[in-house]
Design a protein around this motif. Structure first.
Motif, short mmCIF file in Angstrom:
data_model
loop_
_atom_site.label_atom_id
_atom_site.label_comp_id
_atom_site.label_asym_id
_atom_site.label_seq_id
_atom_site.Cartn_x
_atom_site.Cartn_y
_atom_site.Cartn_z
N LEU A 48 3.52 4.00 4.78
CA LEU A 48 4.02 4.37 6.10
C LEU A 48 3.86 5.87 6.24
O LEU A 48 4.24 6.64 5.34
CB LEU A 48 5.50 4.00 6.25
N VAL A 49 3.30 6.31 7.37
CA VAL A 49 3.22 7.72 7.70
C VAL A 49 3.94 7.91 9.02
O VAL A 49 3.58 7.30 10.03
CB VAL A 49 1.76 8.21 7.82
N ASN A 50 4.98 8.74 9.02
CA ASN A 50 5.79 8.92 10.22
C ASN A 50 5.79 10.37 10.66
O ASN A 50 6.23 11.26 9.93
CB ASN A 50 7.24 8.48 9.97
N GLY A 51 5.31 10.59 11.89
CA GLY A 51 5.42 11.91 12.52
C GLY A 51 6.28 11.89 13.74
O GLY A 51 6.47 12.90 14.40
N GLY A 52 6.80 10.70 14.10
CA GLY A 52 7.65 10.54 15.27
C GLY A 52 9.07 10.19 14.88
O GLY A 52 9.67 10.84 14.03
#
Length: 271
Positions: A48-52
């Protein structure tokens, strides 16, 4: 490999709709906010990559313990799940920011992880595993920043490298079982009480530990504070043959049972 990219606001998405993907990317303009089941379940995600924003909201008036992310990889305990959060990212849960029930998890955080507990490990008979946390952002809890509480005989080892902030109003780091091993390297700020369990724990402090006390429990523990600051906190080394390498400022040390060694050698000067 199935990839899901979330670039807009998504609310009340059932976790199974997300869980069919191997990789999930939330961009800075995207969000996953769940007010129903209250958690995003990543039993099969590789990464998982989260920028929000990812949030689990308790919409049942306290009857559901909502988490932003629930990690429960019961079908493949050997798999390492990767959670990477960018500086623009936020993971929040009304109860837990990230809730880990089993398996191996690598969390790299440059943003904000928060909840009643920021990062919570709690498991059952299948809960053995380990978490590696690399933090340059903030992990915080209204109660605990990082917490491990497991059934007897179950372990979940913690390796933490902190270059940011870890804090909690009750404790910054709390490990409440006798089988897990904690390795903490702190170059940032740990704000609050630190409690480790019965394993051979290691704390290396090159930053600052504030507002609480340190209790290292049983086991042959080592606390290296030669290049760090603890602001005069008390340190309880607990049972076992422990080692305390003293730091820059006054520290109040209780050795507990066992043969302990305390040294001021090579302590950094006060600046």
């Amino acid at each position: 490999m199935a990839v899901l990219v979330v670039s807009t606001a998504q609310t009340s998405v059932p976790y199974m709709d997300v869980n069919v993907f191997n990789t999930v990317v939330v961009t800075p303009t995207g969000s996953l906010v769940n007010g129903g089941s209250g958690a995003y379940f990543i039993s099969n995600w590789a990464s998982l990559v989260n920028g929000g924003m990812i949030a689990g909201i308790d919409s049942r008036n306290g009857n559901f313990q909502a988490a932003g992310i629930l990690v429960s990889p019961f079908y493949n305990l050997a798999q390492t799940l990767s959670i990477t959060q960018l500086a623009s990212g936020t993971i929040y849960g009304d109860w837990d920011g990230i809730l880990v029930q089993a398996g191996r998890v690598l969390t790299t955080n440059a943003g904000s992880i928060s909840g009643r507990t920021g990062y919570h490990v709690t498991g059952n008979a299948d809960g053995n595993g380990m978490s590696t946390i690399r933090n340059t952002g903030t992990i915080e809890g209204f109660a605990d920043g990082i917490r491990v509480d497991l059934l007897t005989g179950v372990y979940h080892d913690l390796t933490i490298r902190n270059d940011g902030v870890i804090r909690g109003q009750v404790s910054a780091i709390s490990v409440l079982d006798d089988d897990s091993v904690v390795t903490l390297t702190n170059n940032g700020t740990v704000d609050g009480y630190i409690q480790t369990g019965g394993g051979a724990d290691l704390i290396i402090n090159r930053g600052q530990i504030l507002n609480g006390a340190i209790s290292m429990g049983g086991g042959a523990d080592t606390f290296d504070n030669r290049q760090g600051k603890t602001d005069g906190l008390s340190v309880d080394l607990g049972a076992g043959d422990d080692v305390m390498l003293m730091g820059r400022l006054a520290e109040f040390v209780s050795g507990g049972d066992g043969v302990d060694r305390v040294s001021y050698e090579n302590s950094a000067p006060v600046t």
